[in-house]
Write a protein that holds these residues in place. Structure first.
Motif, short mmCIF file in Angstrom:
data_model
loop_
_atom_site.label_atom_id
_atom_site.label_comp_id
_atom_site.label_asym_id
_atom_site.label_seq_id
_atom_site.Cartn_x
_atom_site.Cartn_y
_atom_site.Cartn_z
N PRO A 177 81.87 23.23 73.70
CA PRO A 177 80.96 22.29 74.38
C PRO A 177 79.52 22.77 74.39
N ALA A 178 78.61 21.81 74.37
CA ALA A 178 77.18 22.13 74.47
C ALA A 178 76.81 22.52 75.90
N SER A 179 77.58 22.06 76.86
CA SER A 179 77.34 22.31 78.28
C SER A 179 78.43 23.24 78.81
N SER A 181 80.09 13.89 74.70
CA SER A 181 81.11 13.15 73.96
C SER A 181 81.08 13.58 72.50
N GLY A 182 82.21 13.42 71.85
CA GLY A 182 82.32 13.78 70.44
C GLY A 182 83.76 14.06 70.07
N PRO A 183 83.98 14.65 68.89
CA PRO A 183 85.33 15.02 68.49
C PRO A 183 85.93 16.03 69.48
N PRO A 184 87.24 15.98 69.68
CA PRO A 184 87.87 16.89 70.66
C PRO A 184 87.53 18.36 70.45
N ALA A 201 93.33 12.46 70.70
CA ALA A 201 92.06 11.73 70.73
C ALA A 201 91.30 11.81 69.41
N ASP A 202 90.63 10.71 69.09
CA ASP A 202 89.65 10.70 68.01
C ASP A 202 88.29 11.12 68.56
N GLN A 203 88.01 10.70 69.79
CA GLN A 203 86.77 11.02 70.49
C GLN A 203 87.12 11.39 71.93
#
Length: 109
Positions: free
Chosen positions: A69-71, A59-62, A45-47
């Protein structure tokens, strides 16, 4: 749009399908893939978009979404399943690896 395309396959075929997706990506094809194959998502994945309870949680870079993760939900969802998936190499089926209990210092995704 590819929605869990490996979920109903025999383990021998999973590696072949993932290899095909790698080839399509290398040819420049844009794909939207829904999967529980986290290692494969990280690789290809790119995103990454992490969905939780029917909504977009992160969402964001893998590396950001899956490794940092923020969560807590991306971490807890993989820990709750008790299974991590190894990305198959060519001609190698995907095999589940049992994660150690969370209190045993298991790595977090």
């Amino acid at each position: 749009m590819l929605d869990e395309i490996t979920s109903a396959l025999d383990p021998e075929l999973v590696g072949e399908v993932l290899d095909l997706l790698r080839d399509l990506r290398s040819e420049g094809m844009t794909m939207l893939i829904c999967t529980h194959e986290m290692a494969f998502a990280r690789e290809i994945a790119d995103q990454v978009c992490f969905l939780h309870h029917g909504g977009l949680l992160e969402s964001g870079p893998p590396a950001d979404v899956l490794d940092n993760p923020a969560s807590p939900a991306p971490r807890s969802s993989s820990a709750a399943s008790g299974t991590r998936w190894r990305t198959p190499r060519p001609s190698q089926p995907t095999t589940p690896l049992r994660a150690p209990p969370a209190d045993a210092g298991a790595p977090r995704l």
